[in-house]
Design a protein around this motif. Structure first.
Motif, mmCIF file in Angstrom:
data_model
loop_
_atom_site.group_PDB
_atom_site.id
_atom_site.type_symbol
_atom_site.label_atom_id
_atom_site.label_comp_id
_atom_site.label_asym_id
_atom_site.label_seq_id
_atom_site.Cartn_x
_atom_site.Cartn_y
_atom_site.Cartn_z
ATOM 1 N N SER A 99 0.828 -1.201 0.000
ATOM 2 C CA SER A 99 0.000 0.000 0.000
ATOM 3 C C SER A 99 0.860 1.248 0.000
ATOM 4 O O SER A 99 2.033 1.227 0.392
ATOM 5 C CB SER A 99 -0.938 0.017 1.216
ATOM 6 O OG SER A 99 -0.193 0.071 2.418
ATOM 7 N N LYS A 100 0.270 2.335 -0.477
ATOM 8 C CA LYS A 100 0.882 3.654 -0.418
ATOM 9 C C LYS A 100 -0.069 4.565 0.346
ATOM 10 O O LYS A 100 -1.294 4.403 0.273
ATOM 11 C CB LYS A 100 1.110 4.217 -1.829
ATOM 12 C CG LYS A 100 2.130 3.456 -2.651
ATOM 13 C CD LYS A 100 2.200 3.956 -4.078
ATOM 14 C CE LYS A 100 2.815 5.327 -4.222
ATOM 15 N NZ LYS A 100 4.291 5.332 -4.060
ATOM 16 N N ASP A 165 14.048 -1.188 5.792
ATOM 17 C CA ASP A 165 12.939 -0.972 6.720
ATOM 18 C C ASP A 165 12.095 -2.235 6.885
ATOM 19 O O ASP A 165 12.021 -3.077 5.993
ATOM 20 C CB ASP A 165 12.043 0.166 6.222
ATOM 21 C CG ASP A 165 12.725 1.527 6.301
ATOM 22 O OD1 ASP A 165 13.904 1.590 6.708
ATOM 23 O OD2 ASP A 165 12.075 2.523 5.936
ATOM 24 N N LEU A 166 11.411 -2.336 8.029
ATOM 25 C CA LEU A 166 10.514 -3.458 8.281
ATOM 26 C C LEU A 166 9.384 -3.494 7.261
ATOM 27 O O LEU A 166 8.999 -4.549 6.760
ATOM 28 C CB LEU A 166 9.943 -3.368 9.698
ATOM 29 C CG LEU A 166 8.922 -4.433 10.101
ATOM 30 C CD1 LEU A 166 9.569 -5.816 10.079
ATOM 31 C CD2 LEU A 166 8.336 -4.118 11.470
ATOM 32 N N GLN A 167 8.814 -2.335 6.940
ATOM 33 C CA GLN A 167 7.772 -2.187 5.928
ATOM 34 C C GLN A 167 8.260 -1.216 4.857
ATOM 35 O O GLN A 167 9.223 -0.482 5.054
ATOM 36 C CB GLN A 167 6.480 -1.651 6.563
ATOM 37 C CG GLN A 167 5.926 -2.526 7.668
ATOM 38 C CD GLN A 167 5.234 -3.773 7.145
ATOM 39 O OE1 GLN A 167 4.904 -3.854 5.971
ATOM 40 N NE2 GLN A 167 4.995 -4.737 8.021
ATOM 41 N N ARG A 170 7.952 4.006 4.315
ATOM 42 C CA ARG A 170 8.779 5.190 4.058
ATOM 43 C C ARG A 170 9.285 5.187 2.631
ATOM 44 O O ARG A 170 9.297 6.228 1.955
ATOM 45 C CB ARG A 170 9.946 5.209 5.056
ATOM 46 C CG ARG A 170 10.861 6.411 4.917
ATOM 47 C CD ARG A 170 11.869 6.498 6.050
ATOM 48 N NE ARG A 170 12.784 5.366 6.114
ATOM 49 C CZ ARG A 170 14.082 5.461 6.366
ATOM 50 N NH1 ARG A 170 14.629 6.652 6.578
ATOM 51 N NH2 ARG A 170 14.834 4.384 6.445
ATOM 52 N N ALA A 171 9.680 4.021 2.132
ATOM 53 C CA ALA A 171 10.265 3.915 0.794
ATOM 54 C C ALA A 171 9.274 4.234 -0.305
ATOM 55 O O ALA A 171 9.653 4.705 -1.381
ATOM 56 C CB ALA A 171 10.821 2.506 0.574
ATOM 57 N N LYS A 172 7.993 3.973 -0.055
ATOM 58 C CA LYS A 172 6.976 4.131 -1.088
ATOM 59 C C LYS A 172 6.012 5.290 -0.846
ATOM 60 O O LYS A 172 5.305 5.690 -1.770
ATOM 61 C CB LYS A 172 6.143 2.840 -1.187
ATOM 62 C CG LYS A 172 6.895 1.617 -1.712
ATOM 63 C CD LYS A 172 7.096 1.683 -3.212
ATOM 64 C CE LYS A 172 7.612 0.389 -3.792
ATOM 65 N NZ LYS A 172 7.738 0.455 -5.289
ATOM 66 N N SER A 173 5.970 5.811 0.381
ATOM 67 C CA SER A 173 4.891 6.738 0.728
ATOM 68 C C SER A 173 5.344 8.059 1.311
ATOM 69 O O SER A 173 4.530 8.791 1.890
ATOM 70 C CB SER A 173 3.926 6.068 1.715
ATOM 71 O OG SER A 173 3.223 5.020 1.099
ATOM 72 N N SER A 174 6.620 8.386 1.189
ATOM 73 C CA SER A 174 7.043 9.717 1.623
ATOM 74 C C SER A 174 6.297 10.773 0.809
ATOM 75 O O SER A 174 5.787 10.495 -0.284
ATOM 76 C CB SER A 174 8.551 9.877 1.434
ATOM 77 O OG SER A 174 9.264 9.045 2.323
ATOM 78 N N ASN A 175 6.229 11.982 1.326
ATOM 79 C CA ASN A 175 5.517 13.045 0.617
ATOM 80 C C ASN A 175 6.010 13.168 -0.824
ATOM 81 O O ASN A 175 7.218 13.256 -1.073
ATOM 82 C CB ASN A 175 5.716 14.386 1.323
ATOM 83 C CG ASN A 175 4.965 14.475 2.626
ATOM 84 O OD1 ASN A 175 4.090 13.658 2.909
ATOM 85 N ND2 ASN A 175 5.291 15.470 3.443
ATOM 86 N N GLY A 176 5.082 13.158 -1.767
ATOM 87 C CA GLY A 176 5.434 13.336 -3.176
ATOM 88 C C GLY A 176 5.821 12.070 -3.898
ATOM 89 O O GLY A 176 6.129 12.118 -5.093
#
Length: 267
Positions: A99-100, A165-167, A170-176
């Motif tokens: 998910s994002k 990362d565990l999930q 952060r890699a897929k859902s940071s701002n922008g």
């Protein structure tokens, strides 16, 4: 005989042209509305675009409005390893899903500011499905009816964070990290559209959605077994080919034939 085939071809092209429609969500004179795009004009609509929208008022020039994110999504999903040219998954297994966050979504034209500690950010040009009906425990046939239209997307990914990362949050859902096109396009054969990604004008990805391992109806049906999909929910359908790092000052453009473009500058 040749004439007959020509008539059939022209009729087919005319039908395809009439079947495809484009919708946008926009702001005009302080109000948010949906509209149907024809050329450089928007026909304002009243009602729910997923079921009962009707024309209202006079057309407005696209240049006079502020385009908004095309939907107010509750959920954003994505499929990994959906092209053999990128990373293959087993076609007989469930689609690899993640998910994002909705907050990662930005429009084409927006500048994406990379986090200061993001050192290995990659582009991922993708087709994005727009859900148009509430759906739970659906068959593939029901899933097909629930796909309202499509967008162009760029599933920005920080590869170092993806590995550490565990999930993948952060890699897929940071701002922008979720640029999408402003126009929802309906009435297309989404199983055979060419995705092209350009980095600073150079083509770096190009492949048809016909090569997707997990087709849209399978993905939507699978997700609906566990989540109630709602109108406006989005599904990024995976990226083809190879990706590579982007840096500050780079421009990434993702194009899908007959759908549109996503163009973003990274800072």
């Amino acid at each position: 005989m040749k004439y007959c085939w020509l008539v059939v071809l022209l009729a087919s092209l005319s039908f395809s042209s009439q079947a495809a429609k484009k919708y946008v969500r926009y702001q005009f004179q302080g109000e948010e509305s949906y509209g149907q795009v024809t050329g450089n004009q928007i026909q304002p609509l009243i009602g729910d675009i997923f079921s009962s929208a009707k024309p209202i008022g006079n057309p407005i020039s696209l240049s006079e409005v502020g385009l908004l994110l095309p939907v107010k999504s509750n959920k954003v999903f994505a499929v990994g390893m959906n092209f053999a040219s990128h990373l293959p998954s087993n076609s007989s297994a469930p689609p690899p899903i993640f998910s994002k966050l909705v907050s990662s979504l930005v429009l084409s034209g927006d500048t994406v500011k990379l986090p200061s500690d993001a050192k290995n950010v990659h582009f991922e040009g993708e087709l994005v499905l727009v859900i148009g009906k509430s759906l739970h425990k659906a068959t593939q046939a029901q899933a097909e009816e629930a796909i309202f239209g499509v967008l162009v997307g760029n599933d920005i990914t920080e590869r170092n964070w993806q590995r550490s990362d565990l999930q993948w949050l952060r890699a897929k859902s940071s701002n922008g990290f979720g640029p999408i096109s402003p126009e929802i396009v309906t009435g297309l054969d989404i199983n055979d559209l060419v995705i092209t990604t350009r980095l600073n004008g150079e083509v770096v990805q190009k492949e048809s959605t016909k090569n997707m391992i997990h087709k849209p109806t399978k993905v939507v049906s699978y997700l609906s077994q566990y989540f109630t999909l709602m109108p406006g929910d989005l599904i990024f359908m995976g990226t083809p080919g190879r990706t590579q790092p982007i840096k500050k000052g780079d421009e990434v453009q993702v194009s899908i034939e007959n759908v549109g473009n996503v163009i973003n500058l990274f800072e």
